[in-house]
Design an enzyme around this catalytic site. Sequence first.
Site, short mmCIF file in Angstrom:
data_model
loop_
_atom_site.label_atom_id
_atom_site.label_comp_id
_atom_site.label_asym_id
_atom_site.label_seq_id
_atom_site.Cartn_x
_atom_site.Cartn_y
_atom_site.Cartn_z
N CYS A 126 -23.37 -7.70 -14.22
CA CYS A 126 -22.70 -8.55 -13.23
C CYS A 126 -22.64 -7.86 -11.87
O CYS A 126 -22.05 -6.79 -11.73
CB CYS A 126 -21.30 -8.92 -13.70
SG CYS A 126 -20.46 -10.03 -12.54
N ASN A 185 -34.66 -9.74 -19.78
CA ASN A 185 -33.86 -10.87 -19.31
C ASN A 185 -34.08 -10.94 -17.81
O ASN A 185 -33.62 -10.08 -17.08
CB ASN A 185 -32.39 -10.63 -19.65
CG ASN A 185 -31.48 -11.69 -19.09
OD1 ASN A 185 -31.83 -12.40 -18.15
ND2 ASN A 185 -30.30 -11.79 -19.64
#
Length: 139
Positions: free
Chosen positions: A29, A128
Amino acid sequence: GSDADIVKKAVEILNGIDGIDGIDLNCGCPVPKVVKQSAGSALLKDISNLKRIIETIKKISNKQMTSVKLRLGFDEKIPEILALAAQDAGADYIAFHGRTRAGGYTAAVDYAAIGRAKEAINIPVIANATSRRKMRPRR
């Protein structure tokens, strides 16, 4: 989270919930309010704390898997170092967002760096490479 004691309490709560197969620590994040708390991608700058958090999850969790989502680094690419730290701390697998925190969601995905991380460890690695591009509705 960035505090092992708080993470421990969260894992203890999750231990009481059926239907959860694993716990994933999100160290990807990039949001400033998360980074200011030394959480999310800020953990990529504090490898000893990153390892401590993973070790806490692995030790306390009664779930089958412990995974970690990583970026390639915070400002610089250090995927091998991060992958080894996660593996050594007990992660069962890693998902790599193919950019640094500085690269946000728009820098080119560095699949070669993800590959170097995979070569450095013995646990599974997932690439990812999400982006923030708007999806067109299907017709």
